[in-house]
Design a protein around this motif. Structure first.
Motif, PDB file in Angstrom:
ATOM      1  N   LEU A  42       0.726  -1.195  -0.182  1.00  0.00           N
ATOM      2  CA  LEU A  42      -0.088  -0.194  -0.086  1.00  0.00           C
ATOM      3  C   LEU A  42       1.034   1.371   0.084  1.00  0.00           C
ATOM      4  N   ASP A  43       2.045   1.246   0.595  1.00  0.00           N
ATOM      5  CA  ASP A  43       3.077   2.494   0.757  1.00  0.00           C
ATOM      6  C   ASP A  43       3.295   2.684  -0.769  1.00  0.00           C
ATOM      7  N   TYR A  44       3.755   1.562  -1.414  1.00  0.00           N
ATOM      8  CA  TYR A  44       4.318   1.728  -2.912  1.00  0.00           C
ATOM      9  C   TYR A  44       2.910   2.199  -3.902  1.00  0.00           C
ATOM     10  N   ILE A  45       2.000   1.626  -3.542  1.00  0.00           N
ATOM     11  CA  ILE A  45       0.838   2.235  -4.577  1.00  0.00           C
ATOM     12  C   ILE A  45       0.489   3.374  -4.319  1.00  0.00           C
ATOM     13  N   TYR A  46       0.556   4.026  -3.113  1.00  0.00           N
ATOM     14  CA  TYR A  46      -0.051   5.332  -2.797  1.00  0.00           C
ATOM     15  C   TYR A  46       1.278   6.366  -3.359  1.00  0.00           C
ATOM     16  N   LEU A  47       2.581   5.932  -3.370  1.00  0.00           N
ATOM     17  CA  LEU A  47       3.626   6.698  -3.743  1.00  0.00           C
ATOM     18  C   LEU A  47       3.843   6.612  -5.272  1.00  0.00           C
ATOM     19  N   MET A  48       3.389   5.622  -6.028  1.00  0.00           N
ATOM     20  CA  MET A  48       3.940   5.407  -7.368  1.00  0.00           C
ATOM     21  C   MET A  48       2.729   5.703  -8.111  1.00  0.00           C
ATOM     22  N   MET A  49       1.273   5.422  -7.491  1.00  0.00           N
ATOM     23  CA  MET A  49       0.184   5.484  -8.432  1.00  0.00           C
ATOM     24  C   MET A  49      -0.789   6.383  -8.164  1.00  0.00           C
ATOM     25  N   SER A  50      -1.845   6.721  -8.761  1.00  0.00           N
ATOM     26  CA  SER A  50      -3.145   7.498  -8.361  1.00  0.00           C
ATOM     27  C   SER A  50      -4.378   6.879  -8.571  1.00  0.00           C
TER      28      SER A  50
ATOM     29  N   ILE B  12      -4.374  -7.414  -0.619  1.00  0.00           N
ATOM     30  CA  ILE B  12      -5.048  -6.092  -1.247  1.00  0.00           C
ATOM     31  C   ILE B  12      -4.927  -6.314  -2.779  1.00  0.00           C
ATOM     32  N   GLY B  13      -5.732  -5.387  -3.150  1.00  0.00           N
ATOM     33  CA  GLY B  13      -5.795  -5.029  -4.737  1.00  0.00           C
ATOM     34  C   GLY B  13      -6.745  -4.157  -5.313  1.00  0.00           C
ATOM     35  N   GLY B  14      -6.471  -3.804  -6.584  1.00  0.00           N
ATOM     36  CA  GLY B  14      -7.569  -2.886  -7.153  1.00  0.00           C
ATOM     37  C   GLY B  14      -7.031  -2.132  -8.386  1.00  0.00           C
ATOM     38  N   PHE B  15      -7.864  -1.395  -9.045  1.00  0.00           N
ATOM     39  CA  PHE B  15      -7.213  -0.758 -10.292  1.00  0.00           C
ATOM     40  C   PHE B  15      -6.812   0.602  -9.686  1.00  0.00           C
TER      41      PHE B  15
ATOM     42  N   GLN C 231       0.027  -7.750   2.103  1.00  0.00           N
ATOM     43  CA  GLN C 231      -0.113  -6.604   3.094  1.00  0.00           C
ATOM     44  C   GLN C 231       0.255  -7.060   4.424  1.00  0.00           C
ATOM     45  N   LYS C 232       1.370  -6.450   5.249  1.00  0.00           N
ATOM     46  CA  LYS C 232       1.639  -6.685   6.303  1.00  0.00           C
ATOM     47  C   LYS C 232       1.094  -5.425   7.302  1.00  0.00           C
ATOM     48  N   GLY C 233       1.064  -5.797   8.465  1.00  0.00           N
ATOM     49  CA  GLY C 233       0.879  -4.607   9.220  1.00  0.00           C
ATOM     50  C   GLY C 233       2.158  -3.875  10.095  1.00  0.00           C
ATOM     51  N   ARG C 234       1.884  -2.894  10.724  1.00  0.00           N
ATOM     52  CA  ARG C 234       3.185  -2.158  11.196  1.00  0.00           C
ATOM     53  C   ARG C 234       3.039  -2.169  12.722  1.00  0.00           C
ATOM     54  N   ASP C 235       2.031  -2.709  13.581  1.00  0.00           N
ATOM     55  CA  ASP C 235       1.977  -2.965  14.889  1.00  0.00           C
ATOM     56  C   ASP C 235       1.213  -4.091  15.199  1.00  0.00           C
ATOM     57  N   THR C 236       0.824  -4.481  16.438  1.00  0.00           N
ATOM     58  CA  THR C 236       0.113  -5.619  16.805  1.00  0.00           C
ATOM     59  C   THR C 236      -1.161  -5.734  16.309  1.00  0.00           C
ATOM     60  N   LYS C 237      -1.825  -4.458  16.377  1.00  0.00           N
ATOM     61  CA  LYS C 237      -3.210  -4.336  15.984  1.00  0.00           C
ATOM     62  C   LYS C 237      -3.362  -4.483  14.412  1.00  0.00           C
ATOM     63  N   SER C 238      -2.581  -3.853  13.508  1.00  0.00           N
ATOM     64  CA  SER C 238      -2.581  -3.872  12.252  1.00  0.00           C
ATOM     65  C   SER C 238      -2.074  -5.270  11.581  1.00  0.00           C
ATOM     66  N   ASN C 239      -1.333  -5.782  12.497  1.00  0.00           N
ATOM     67  CA  ASN C 239      -0.611  -7.059  12.017  1.00  0.00           C
ATOM     68  C   ASN C 239      -1.794  -8.228  12.155  1.00  0.00           C
TER      69      ASN C 239
ATOM     70  N   ASP D  26      14.087   5.272   3.001  1.00  0.00           N
ATOM     71  CA  ASP D  26      13.628   6.230   2.218  1.00  0.00           C
ATOM     72  C   ASP D  26      12.655   5.548   1.094  1.00  0.00           C
ATOM     73  N   HIS D  27      11.443   5.841   1.683  1.00  0.00           N
ATOM     74  CA  HIS D  27      10.272   5.145   0.932  1.00  0.00           C
ATOM     75  C   HIS D  27      10.018   6.010  -0.369  1.00  0.00           C
ATOM     76  N   LYS D  28      10.362   7.090  -0.461  1.00  0.00           N
ATOM     77  CA  LYS D  28       9.857   7.987  -1.632  1.00  0.00           C
ATOM     78  C   LYS D  28      10.905   7.629  -2.681  1.00  0.00           C
ATOM     79  N   GLU D  29      12.044   7.540  -2.311  1.00  0.00           N
ATOM     80  CA  GLU D  29      13.182   7.146  -3.463  1.00  0.00           C
ATOM     81  C   GLU D  29      12.898   5.907  -3.914  1.00  0.00           C
ATOM     82  N   SER D  30      12.580   4.880  -3.164  1.00  0.00           N
ATOM     83  CA  SER D  30      12.645   3.479  -3.430  1.00  0.00           C
ATOM     84  C   SER D  30      11.294   3.312  -4.240  1.00  0.00           C
ATOM     85  N   ALA D  31      10.210   4.014  -4.127  1.00  0.00           N
ATOM     86  CA  ALA D  31       8.977   4.181  -4.963  1.00  0.00           C
ATOM     87  C   ALA D  31       9.260   4.840  -6.224  1.00  0.00           C
TER      88      ALA D  31
END
Length: 318
Positions: free
Chosen positions: A73-81, A99-102, A116-124, A275-280
């Protein structure tokens, strides 16, 4: 500064903290420390280059699992619209680990799917630690078929410790769901680009891993089994996970030599987690380049080339 620090990253982090302290002191005290700061910054860059160009396979596994690393989801929102997430397999339920979609990649509509993974216990717990159930793979297949219907390319982003091995998953046909995806993806009549962005473990990764082009981030790993599980089977202990990682040849650098992947995607110095932005940005450029090439190939030829690609993998003696 990153919240989670790996052992081999500590010398880098310590120097970066020292630089920050010097900058604060220079600003508050009106002292010119620019020369000293510049020297330390150069030292940090050299240290990064030295450390990250000489990582062991186990260290690469650790980087691939870094909790600050960008997820699909990080890559999707950084690379796509215009991402429109689609839900449910129309058979049992909606698996939050898949996860998935157009979405729009520049001026091209694509179907993007990822584990998709989570970043803390609740989201994981919500994402089941990135381990899909059968309904996750069936959702992914439904979305791929939808992409085929509208003649849109498919991009899959893989980061999973494996398919969920629970009783419920087995009762609902985990193995059949993954096998069905392998079969259907092999003959899907639209371009498929697979990207291993973190962990690529076993059938859990392969369930959305059949593609015309298989890309892999520089510090990701991809293997039939995780090093700890391999160690547990061979040595009856997790203590030999580093030796197992060495023998499994699971890094991008290993797999491109074996012909399992087609291209290594460079990461920013220090890893994608820094560096998420540069990776994306890097991944986006490569995806556009690959899609431009694949879009020139007719569907029938695309399927023939995909099947031939997987037939040629591996080696044997008679």
């Amino acid at each position: 500064m990153p919240k989670f620090i790996l052992d081999f990253e500590k010398p880098i982090i310590e120097l970066e903290q020292k630089i920050e302290e010097m900058k604060k002191f220079a600003n508050s005290g009106g002292v010119d420390l620019s020369d000293e700061i510049r020297k330390l910054e150069n030292k940090v860059e050299e240290l990064k280059k030295n450390i990250y160009s000489n990582l062991t396979r186990w260290q690469k596994v650790q980087i691939a699992r870094h909790p600050d690393r960008p997820y699909p989801l990080d890559y999707i929102y950084l690379m796509m619209s215009d991402f429109v997430e689609l839900h449910g397999d129309r058979c049992f339920g909606d698996d939050k680990a898949m996860i998935g979609g157009f979405a729009k990649l520049e001026n091209r509509t694509v179907m993007v799917i990822g584990t998709q993974k989570g970043r803390d216990t609740k989201s994981n717990l919500y994402r089941n630690f990135g381990m899909p159930h059968p309904e996750g793979y069936r959702k992914a297949l439904r979305l791929m078929k939808l992409a085929e219907k509208f003649n849109k390319p498919v991009i899959t982003l893989i980061d999973t410790p494996g398919a969920y091995p629970g009783i419920g998953a087995e009762e609902r046909g985990q193995a059949e769901a993954i096998a069905r995806n392998l079969f259907e993806m092999s003959k899907l009549q639209v371009p498929i680009i697979v990207v291993i962005i973190g962990e690529g473990a076993s059938g859990g990764a392969l369930g959305i891993g059949v593609g015309d082009r298989v890309l892999m981030l520089e510090h990701a790993w991809y293997s039939v089994i995780a090093p700890e599980s391999c160690s547990s089977i061979l040595w009856r202990s997790w203590d030999y996970k580093e030796q197992a990682a060495e023998q499994l040849k699971l890094t991008a650098q290993d797999l491109i030599k074996l012909g399992v992947i087609d291209r290594i995607v460079p990461e920013p110095l220090g890893g994608a987690h820094r560096d998420h932005k540069e990776s994306a940005r890097i991944l986006k450029e490569i995806l556009i380049e690959e899609l431009n090439e694949l879009s020139k190939i007719k569907p029938k030829k695309l399927v023939e080339m995909r099947i031939e690609k997987y037939r040629k993998m591996g080696f044997w003696e008679e």
